[in-house]
Design an enzyme around this catalytic site. Structure first.
Site, PDB file in Angstrom:
ATOM      1  N   ARG A 287     -20.705 -67.820  -0.073  1.00 47.15           N
ATOM      2  CA  ARG A 287     -21.863 -68.601  -0.517  1.00 47.15           C
ATOM      3  C   ARG A 287     -22.203 -68.269  -1.967  1.00 47.15           C
ATOM      4  O   ARG A 287     -22.222 -67.108  -2.358  1.00 47.15           O
ATOM      5  CB  ARG A 287     -23.071 -68.306   0.374  1.00 47.15           C
ATOM      6  CG  ARG A 287     -22.807 -68.740   1.808  1.00 47.15           C
ATOM      7  CD  ARG A 287     -24.032 -68.672   2.683  1.00 47.15           C
ATOM      8  NE  ARG A 287     -23.672 -69.034   4.048  1.00 47.15           N
ATOM      9  CZ  ARG A 287     -24.499 -68.996   5.089  1.00 47.15           C
ATOM     10  NH1 ARG A 287     -25.763 -68.604   4.907  1.00 47.15           N
ATOM     11  NH2 ARG A 287     -24.092 -69.347   6.289  1.00 47.15           N
ATOM     12  N   ARG A 302     -27.641 -59.997   1.007  1.00 45.91           N
ATOM     13  CA  ARG A 302     -27.290 -61.312   0.479  1.00 45.91           C
ATOM     14  C   ARG A 302     -26.077 -61.186  -0.430  1.00 45.91           C
ATOM     15  O   ARG A 302     -26.193 -60.819  -1.586  1.00 45.91           O
ATOM     16  CB  ARG A 302     -28.490 -61.888  -0.298  1.00 45.91           C
ATOM     17  CG  ARG A 302     -28.423 -63.373  -0.560  1.00 45.91           C
ATOM     18  CD  ARG A 302     -29.717 -63.883  -1.159  1.00 45.91           C
ATOM     19  NE  ARG A 302     -30.840 -63.755  -0.238  1.00 45.91           N
ATOM     20  CZ  ARG A 302     -31.154 -64.652   0.689  1.00 45.91           C
ATOM     21  NH1 ARG A 302     -30.443 -65.756   0.797  1.00 45.91           N
ATOM     22  NH2 ARG A 302     -32.160 -64.454   1.501  1.00 45.91           N
ATOM     23  N   GLU A 374     -33.799 -61.884   9.056  1.00 40.45           N
ATOM     24  CA  GLU A 374     -32.923 -62.815   9.763  1.00 40.45           C
ATOM     25  C   GLU A 374     -31.518 -62.251   9.941  1.00 40.45           C
ATOM     26  O   GLU A 374     -30.901 -61.757   9.000  1.00 40.45           O
ATOM     27  CB  GLU A 374     -32.833 -64.128   8.966  1.00 40.45           C
ATOM     28  CG  GLU A 374     -31.892 -65.129   9.609  1.00 40.45           C
ATOM     29  CD  GLU A 374     -31.652 -66.362   8.730  1.00 40.45           C
ATOM     30  OE1 GLU A 374     -32.492 -66.629   7.846  1.00 40.45           O
ATOM     31  OE2 GLU A 374     -30.646 -67.038   8.954  1.00 40.45           O
ATOM     32  N   SER A 377     -29.161 -67.401  13.314  1.00 38.19           N
ATOM     33  CA  SER A 377     -29.867 -68.671  13.246  1.00 38.19           C
ATOM     34  C   SER A 377     -29.121 -69.627  14.162  1.00 38.19           C
ATOM     35  O   SER A 377     -27.931 -69.858  13.977  1.00 38.19           O
ATOM     36  CB  SER A 377     -29.839 -69.170  11.802  1.00 38.19           C
ATOM     37  OG  SER A 377     -30.699 -70.268  11.644  1.00 38.19           O
ATOM     38  N   ARG A 426     -25.077 -58.078   8.110  1.00 40.05           N
ATOM     39  CA  ARG A 426     -26.484 -57.714   8.346  1.00 40.05           C
ATOM     40  C   ARG A 426     -26.623 -56.839   9.591  1.00 40.05           C
ATOM     41  O   ARG A 426     -27.525 -55.993   9.669  1.00 40.05           O
ATOM     42  CB  ARG A 426     -27.340 -58.974   8.467  1.00 40.05           C
ATOM     43  CG  ARG A 426     -27.470 -59.671   7.114  1.00 40.05           C
ATOM     44  CD  ARG A 426     -28.477 -60.794   7.135  1.00 40.05           C
ATOM     45  NE  ARG A 426     -28.560 -61.411   5.801  1.00 40.05           N
ATOM     46  CZ  ARG A 426     -29.345 -62.438   5.510  1.00 40.05           C
ATOM     47  NH1 ARG A 426     -30.133 -62.979   6.447  1.00 40.05           N
ATOM     48  NH2 ARG A 426     -29.374 -62.924   4.295  1.00 40.05           N
TER      49      ARG A 426
END
Length: 461
Positions: A287, A302, A374, A377, A426
């Site tokens: 990403r 991230r 988070e 999801s 994560r």
RNA sequence: GGAGGGGUGGCCGAGUGGUUGAAGGCGCACGCCUGGAAAGUGUGUAUGCGGGAAACCGUAUCGCGGGUUCGAAUCCCGCCCCCUCCGCCA
């Protein structure tokens, strides 16, 4: 992707959904585009109809030896075809305009999704596990990892810049162990089929799951370098300086395995007996994080590249909501097995993803940050992606869902769901922070020990 | 990279310019036959779009995009994809 016919007949519901997402009304403009499209199609078809009829008559006339009649008809067709190109052009343009408009409209939230503007309006629906109490100040994962000597952001920066990490030794293995543990649980206990998909995909696949056309800037592309000769020819053709050799972009790097897994059924007509189709994949994800400058700059939260175990289900429309609960449960099982405290929130209308009708986020407790973050999801997309991919199924014969007249023998769009099960990078952050000890070591969670060669503790060596 | 062979309906497979949306077969659905089944037999079986209350009509679609022609699955050009052999490569 919306069906314009549905919008035509349900303009109110469509606008209501947009309003809940905080978007301006659009149906009037869309329906105007639709009218233009239908008018253009009609005009072209009228011309085609006359041309086809005349052609048949020409065939008949020639068979009958009536050359004069044939010639007269040919002249008539020639006349019809005079403004043919402009009719075609108008049709193509009208269709493209409507399609482009439809392609950048997000899905409508389900009625039960809470209204809200951003993540502050998400609603917690469950909480699991008790955050551990520390008799020392818990560190953040990057301090733990660097302290152990197995997590190196500086080396990563030298190689690749910001938002990369090099994990080594037991931390490298821990990441692998986490992924393997998750995949084993999903394939062994939850009925998912493990898939190793391509990580490089075409435009069509990215369009299918709706990363394109709206979210180009979040993606990485993979570029195939031209050969010298190709580059030379391309430069000449484009009138460019031949010293600049332009590459061509052939592929996108997947931002999530949702893309290849969901697109596995693109352009397919499945048999109802195959559904639900449950697939899982452990892949790297890429990403650009274009809109996240300054956010989570430290650590592994991230990254441009991260590992994730993804869950994808393909279902009938009748099954999808139940499957959503089930899928979220499968992701929760991972956190439970790792004994990581988490909470489950339902995203509000303003925080949901583009393709989603309803999304649960799982947020894992990070003692170092003192926050829930988070880690998963899970979204149900209805037929939104299926339309973009043209992914359908044929209902089992004779069977009608709940007595409803759903089976006229025609293929119907499947429903698609995707969820992280869970983000491996994560998860590692969470393990490090929740299992850290005062001396800087990290206890290996019981569930991971078989995957760590029996190792019980990670410590500096 | 070199040489060659292919892409037609859910599947297999015919089809080289004129009722071909497409023969034939398989599969599937419904019916007949049967005590029941198999076999046999009859009928029906693509999708998108536009129009229509519907029946249905029109239109497009034989990998994709152009071209030739009154008319293209069929002829021409470009592209994509798949396969086989050789070479190179993890």
């Amino acid at each position: 992707m919306y069906d314009i016919k549905w919008i035509r007949e349900n303009a109110d519901a469509f606008e209501k959904g947009r309003k809940r997402r905080g978007l301006e009304p659009l149906s009037t403009q869309l329906l105007a585009l639709d009218d233009a499209r239908r008018a253009a199609i009609g005009e072209l078809q009228k011309a085609q109809e006359r041309r086809n009829a005349a052609s048949k008559e020409i065939g008949a006339a020639m068979k009958a030896g009536d050359a004069a009649k044939a010639e007269a008809l040919k002249a008539e067709v020639a006349l019809i075809k005079e403004n043919w190109p402009s009719l075609e052009e108008a049709e193509r343009y009208a269709i493209a305009e409507l399609d482009a408009a439809l392609a950048s409209i997000p899905n409508t939230p389900l009625a039960e999704v809470p209204d809200g503007a951003d993540e502050h309006d998400n609603v917690e629906v469950a909480r699991w596990g008790e955050p551990r109490t520390f008799d020392f100040t818990p560190k953040e994962h990057f301090d733990i990892g660097e302290g152990l000597g197995f997590m190196d952001f500086e080396a990563a920066a030298r190689l690749s810049g910001a938002r990369f990490v090099v994990n080594k030794g037991p931390l490298a293995r821990l990441e692998r162990a986490l992924a393997q543990f998750m995949l084993d649980l999903h394939t062994g206990e939850h009925g998912y089929m493990e898939v190793n998909p391509p990580l490089l995909v075409r435009d069509d696949a990215m369009f299918g799951t709706a990363q394109l056309p709206k979210f180009r800037e979040d993606q990485f592309g993979a570029v195939r370098q031209l050969t010298y000769d190709e580059a030379f020819d391309a430069a000449v053709e484009a009138g460019d300086d031949v010293s600049k050799f332009r590459p061509t972009m052939d592929y996108w790097l997947i931002p999530t395995a949702e893309v290849p897994l969901t697109n596995l059924v693109r352009e397919c007509i499945l048999d109802e007996s195959q559904l639900p189709l449950r697939m899982t994949a452990g892949t790297y994800c890429f990403r650009a994080e274009a809109g996240a400058a300054g956010k989570d700059t430290r650590g592994m939260i991230r990254q441009h590249q991260f590992y994730k175990v993804e869950l994808v289900s393909i279902t009938t429309p009748e099954q999808s909501l139940e499957e959503h609960e089930r899928m979220t449960g499968c992701a929760e099982k991972i956190l439970q097995a790792l004994d990581l405290p988490y909470r489950k929130v339902v995203l509000c209308t303003g925080d949901m993803g583009f393709a989603s009708q309803k999304t649960y986020d799982l947020e894992v407790w990070l003692p170092g940050q003192g926050k829930y973050r988070e880690i998963s999801s899970c979204s149900v997309c209805g037929d939104f992606q299926a339309r973009r991919m043209n992914a359908r199924f044929r209902a089992a014969s004779g069977a009608t869902a709940g007595g409803a007249a759903t089976n006229d023998g025609k293929p119907r769009f499947v429903h698609t769901l995707n969820g992280s099960g869970v983000a491996v990078g994560r998860a590692m952050v969470a393990v490090l922070e929740n299992y850290q000890e005062a001396d800087g070591s990290v206890t290996v969670p019981l569930a991971l020990r078989p995957y760590m060669g029996g190792l019980t503790k990670i410590e500096r060596t």
